[in-house]
Scaffold this active site. Structure first.
Site, PDB file in Angstrom:
ATOM      1  N   CYS A  93       0.833  -1.211   0.000  1.00 41.31           N
ATOM      2  CA  CYS A  93       0.000   0.000   0.000  1.00 41.31           C
ATOM      3  C   CYS A  93       0.868   1.261   0.000  1.00 41.31           C
ATOM      4  O   CYS A  93       1.695   1.453   0.885  1.00 41.31           O
ATOM      5  CB  CYS A  93      -0.920   0.002   1.222  1.00 41.31           C
ATOM      6  SG  CYS A  93      -1.842   1.546   1.398  1.00 41.31           S
ATOM      7  N   CYS A  96       0.274   3.691   3.299  1.00 39.76           N
ATOM      8  CA  CYS A  96       0.716   3.340   4.645  1.00 39.76           C
ATOM      9  C   CYS A  96       1.994   4.133   4.963  1.00 39.76           C
ATOM     10  O   CYS A  96       2.696   4.573   4.060  1.00 39.76           O
ATOM     11  CB  CYS A  96       1.002   1.845   4.728  1.00 39.76           C
ATOM     12  SG  CYS A  96      -0.475   0.840   5.040  1.00 39.76           S
ATOM     13  N   HIS A 157      -4.204   1.006   8.065  1.00 33.76           N
ATOM     14  CA  HIS A 157      -4.649   0.570   6.745  1.00 33.76           C
ATOM     15  C   HIS A 157      -6.063  -0.014   6.760  1.00 33.76           C
ATOM     16  O   HIS A 157      -6.859   0.206   5.853  1.00 33.76           O
ATOM     17  CB  HIS A 157      -3.662  -0.473   6.210  1.00 33.76           C
ATOM     18  CG  HIS A 157      -3.979  -0.970   4.839  1.00 33.76           C
ATOM     19  ND1 HIS A 157      -3.540  -0.336   3.703  1.00 33.76           N
ATOM     20  CD2 HIS A 157      -4.732  -2.027   4.427  1.00 33.76           C
ATOM     21  CE1 HIS A 157      -3.986  -0.989   2.634  1.00 33.76           C
ATOM     22  NE2 HIS A 157      -4.716  -2.018   3.042  1.00 33.76           N
ATOM     23  N   ASN A 197     -14.163   8.607  -1.946  1.00 33.23           N
ATOM     24  CA  ASN A 197     -14.811   7.434  -2.515  1.00 33.23           C
ATOM     25  C   ASN A 197     -14.505   6.274  -1.593  1.00 33.23           C
ATOM     26  O   ASN A 197     -13.356   6.072  -1.219  1.00 33.23           O
ATOM     27  CB  ASN A 197     -14.250   7.099  -3.898  1.00 33.23           C
ATOM     28  CG  ASN A 197     -14.474   8.212  -4.905  1.00 33.23           C
ATOM     29  OD1 ASN A 197     -15.426   8.960  -4.802  1.00 33.23           O
ATOM     30  ND2 ASN A 197     -13.575   8.311  -5.875  1.00 33.23           N
ATOM     31  N   HIS A 208      -6.710   1.831   1.564  1.00 35.75           N
ATOM     32  CA  HIS A 208      -6.333   2.645   2.725  1.00 35.75           C
ATOM     33  C   HIS A 208      -7.315   3.826   2.858  1.00 35.75           C
ATOM     34  O   HIS A 208      -7.643   4.476   1.862  1.00 35.75           O
ATOM     35  CB  HIS A 208      -4.903   3.148   2.535  1.00 35.75           C
ATOM     36  CG  HIS A 208      -4.277   3.629   3.792  1.00 35.75           C
ATOM     37  ND1 HIS A 208      -3.265   2.949   4.426  1.00 35.75           N
ATOM     38  CD2 HIS A 208      -4.545   4.712   4.556  1.00 35.75           C
ATOM     39  CE1 HIS A 208      -2.932   3.612   5.524  1.00 35.75           C
ATOM     40  NE2 HIS A 208      -3.696   4.686   5.624  1.00 35.75           N
ATOM     41  N   HIS A 210      -8.826   7.060   2.712  1.00 28.20           N
ATOM     42  CA  HIS A 210      -8.319   8.324   2.168  1.00 28.20           C
ATOM     43  C   HIS A 210      -9.378   9.028   1.346  1.00 28.20           C
ATOM     44  O   HIS A 210     -10.359   8.425   0.918  1.00 28.20           O
ATOM     45  CB  HIS A 210      -7.083   8.070   1.289  1.00 28.20           C
ATOM     46  CG  HIS A 210      -7.398   7.428  -0.038  1.00 28.20           C
ATOM     47  ND1 HIS A 210      -7.745   6.100  -0.162  1.00 28.20           N
ATOM     48  CD2 HIS A 210      -7.447   7.936  -1.293  1.00 28.20           C
ATOM     49  CE1 HIS A 210      -7.975   5.823  -1.431  1.00 28.20           C
ATOM     50  NE2 HIS A 210      -7.816   6.918  -2.149  1.00 28.20           N
ATOM     51  N   GLN A 212      -9.753  12.657  -1.519  1.00 32.50           N
ATOM     52  CA  GLN A 212      -8.997  13.362  -2.541  1.00 32.50           C
ATOM     53  C   GLN A 212      -9.435  14.824  -2.585  1.00 32.50           C
ATOM     54  O   GLN A 212     -10.528  15.162  -2.154  1.00 32.50           O
ATOM     55  CB  GLN A 212      -9.231  12.729  -3.921  1.00 32.50           C
ATOM     56  CG  GLN A 212      -8.774  11.292  -4.004  1.00 32.50           C
ATOM     57  CD  GLN A 212      -8.906  10.750  -5.422  1.00 32.50           C
ATOM     58  OE1 GLN A 212      -8.225  11.216  -6.333  1.00 32.50           O
ATOM     59  NE2 GLN A 212      -9.780   9.793  -5.601  1.00 32.50           N
TER      60      GLN A 212
END
Ligand SMILES: [Zn+2]
Length: 390
Positions: A93, A96, A157, A197, A208, A210, A212
Site C-alpha cells: 500500500c 501506509c 490501513h 470514494n 487505505h 483516504h 482526494q
C-alpha cells in the site's frame, strides 16, 4: 519547467491568517520527485523530518482538457492515469507509513492526517505545455492545469473514516479547509472539490482510508447549474435556495436523519441515489475555510453517527461517495452554500445501482427507493460503537 511550476504555486502559505482552524499543527515538506507532502498532527512537537529516500521518476506527464461544444462541458483526458496503482496488496500500500525496507508515499513511520500531491494527477500545474495533437474545430483544448491531492485520514490501513474519533474527524475537516484555502490561492484553480470514494463498488483503487482534493481549472457543470438555480431562486424569492430547502426539510422533518445545533442531514425529496443524504451547516457559508470552530467541532459527531448508520443498515460496509460542494473561488460565493452530499450505490445487499442508459445517456435518474423510506431506515439504524470495519 520546474521554475514554471514553482511560479504557479507561489501562494501556498495562504492560511493561518486569522481564519478559523489557524492553530493546527502543520508541517510542509517534499517528496523525492518534488511533490509536496503536508502533515496535519493532533498534537504539536511531532518529528516530521523523515526524508523520502526513494528514486522516483519525474511526476506524471501532462493531462489535457478538451471542451465539448455540444454539452458545453470540459472533459479531462489523463491517459497516464491508466498506469496508476490498482488495488495493491496490503503490504504494497503506497498510503501506509514508511517502514525500514519499504518506503511509501509518506516518509514518516506514523501519521495522523497527511496530504500529498497525487502522483497520477488528472490536473496539475507542473506541466503547463500545450499538447501537440490538440483537436481543431468548434471545440478547444488546453493543458489540464490545477492540482490533485490525496488526503489520508489515518495511518491504520484496515480502518475507515467511520471508525475514527471525533477529534480525528475535526482534524480532517481542518486539513480539508486548509487545503481549500491554499488551492484557492493558485492562479489556475477555479474550484476546489474535496471528496471521499469508499469501496471497490465505487471504483476505489486503494483500500487505505483516504479522500482526494481536486483543484479544477474551471467551474464544474454541476456547480454551475446549482448556481444558476440559486440565482433564479434569489430573483424570484429574494432568499438563498439552499437555506430555504434546509428550512423546509427541518420544518417537515420526515426526511431528516440527523441534526444538532449547527448541522442537519436529510434525504433530499428528489434523491437520485438509493441512499443519499445532504448535510448542511445551519449558517450559509461558501466553503470549508469559512466554518467556525464550533461548527467544525459539531460536524464530527454528526458525521460519524451518519456513517455508522449507513454501515449498520444492511450490516455490511456501504460503498459511498462523500462530496463537499463548495463555492467556486471567484464567482457565485454569495449564492453557493457549503454542503456535503453523501450517497451510496448499494440499494440492497448484493444489489448495486448502476448508471445505465437513462442516467448515463439522458441524465435522468431512476431511484428504486422512496426518499422518505430511506430516511426512515437510516433513522432506525442505530449506530454501534465503531461501525463495521471492512
Ligand atoms: Zn495502507
Amino acid at each position: 519547467m520546474a521554475d514554471k511550476a514553482a511560479m504557479r504555486h507561489v501562494d501556498r502559505k495562504a492560511t493561518d491568517d486569522g481564519r478559523y482552524g489557524g492553530g493546527m499543527n502543520r508541517t510542509v515538506t517534499t517528496l523525492a520527485d518534488g511533490r509536496e507532502v503536508i502533515y496535519y498532527d493532533e498534537d504539536p512537537g511531532r518529528d516530521r523530518t523523515a526524508k523520502d529516500e526513494r528514486e522516483l521518476p519525474p511526476p506524471s506527464p501532462p493531462s489535457e482538457i478538451r471542451y465539448d461544444p455540444v454539452l458545453d462541458e470540459w472533459v479531462a483526458i489523463a491517459a497516464h492515469r491508466q498506469s496508476r496503482t490498482f488495488l495493491p496488496s496490503t503490504d504494497q500500500c503506497p498510503l501506509c507509513p514508511s517502514r525500514p525496507g519499504r518506503a511509501t508515499e509518506v516518509p514518516a513511520t506514523e501519521y495522523d492526517v497527511v496530504v500529498f500531491e497525487n502522483r497520477f494527477p488528472a490536473f496539475s500545474g507542473r506541466f503547463p505545455d500545450e499538447p501537440e495533437d490538440a483537436p481543431s474545430g468548434p471545440g478547444s483544448a488546453g493543458p489540464g492545469l490545477g492540482r490533485c491531492e490525496v488526503v489520508c485520514f489515518t495511518s491504520r490501513h484496515d480502518s475507515w473514516l467511520g471508525a475514527l474519533s471525533e477529534r480525528r474527524v475535526r482534524l480532517v475537516v481542518d486539513a480539508l479547509a486548509d487545503r481549500t484555502a491554499v488551492l484557492s490561492g493558485l492562479a489556475d484553480v477555479a474550484q476546489v472539490f474535496c471528496f471521499e470514494n469508499r469501496g471497490e463498488e465505487i471504483g476505489v483503487t486503494l483500500h487505505h482510508p483516504h479522500g482526494q482534493i481536486y483543484g479544477y481549472p474551471f467551474v464544474t457543470p454541476t456547480t454551475r447549474r446549482m448556481l444558476e438555480s440559486a440565482a433564479r431562486h434569489r430573483d424570484r424569492a429574494g432568499r438563498n435556495l439552499f437555506a430555504d430547502l434546509l428550512a423546509a426539510e427541518r420544518a417537515a422533518g420526515v426526511r431528516v436523519v440527523v441534526s444538532n445545533e449547527h448541522w442537519t442531514g436529510y434525504v433530499p425529496a428528489a434523491a437520485r441515489w438509493p441512499y443519499e443524504i445532504h448535510v448542511l451547516p445551519h449558517r450559509q457559508v461558501p466553503d470549508l475555510p469559512s466554518l467556525t470552530d464550533p461548527e467544525r467541532d459539531a460536524f464530527g459527531p454528526l458525521y460519524l453517527d451518519l456513517l455508522r448508520r449507513l454501515d449498520r443498515m444492511f450490516g455490511i460496509p456501504m460503498p459511498y461517495v462523500a462530496a463537499w460542494h463548495q463555492a467556486p473561488v471567484r464567482e457565485g460565493r454569495d449564492l453557493a452554500y457549503l454542503h456535503l452530499r453523501l450517497f451510496s450505490v448499494r440499494r440492497a445487499p448484493g444489489k448495486l445501482k448502476f448508471l445505465a442508459g437513462s442516467e448515463s445517456a439522458m441524465g435522468v435518474f431512476i431511484n428504486d427507493v422512496r426518499p422518505e423510506q430511506a430516511a426512515r431506515m437510516l433513522r432506525a439504524s442505530l449506530p454501534n460503537d465503531g461501525g463495521t470495519c471492512p
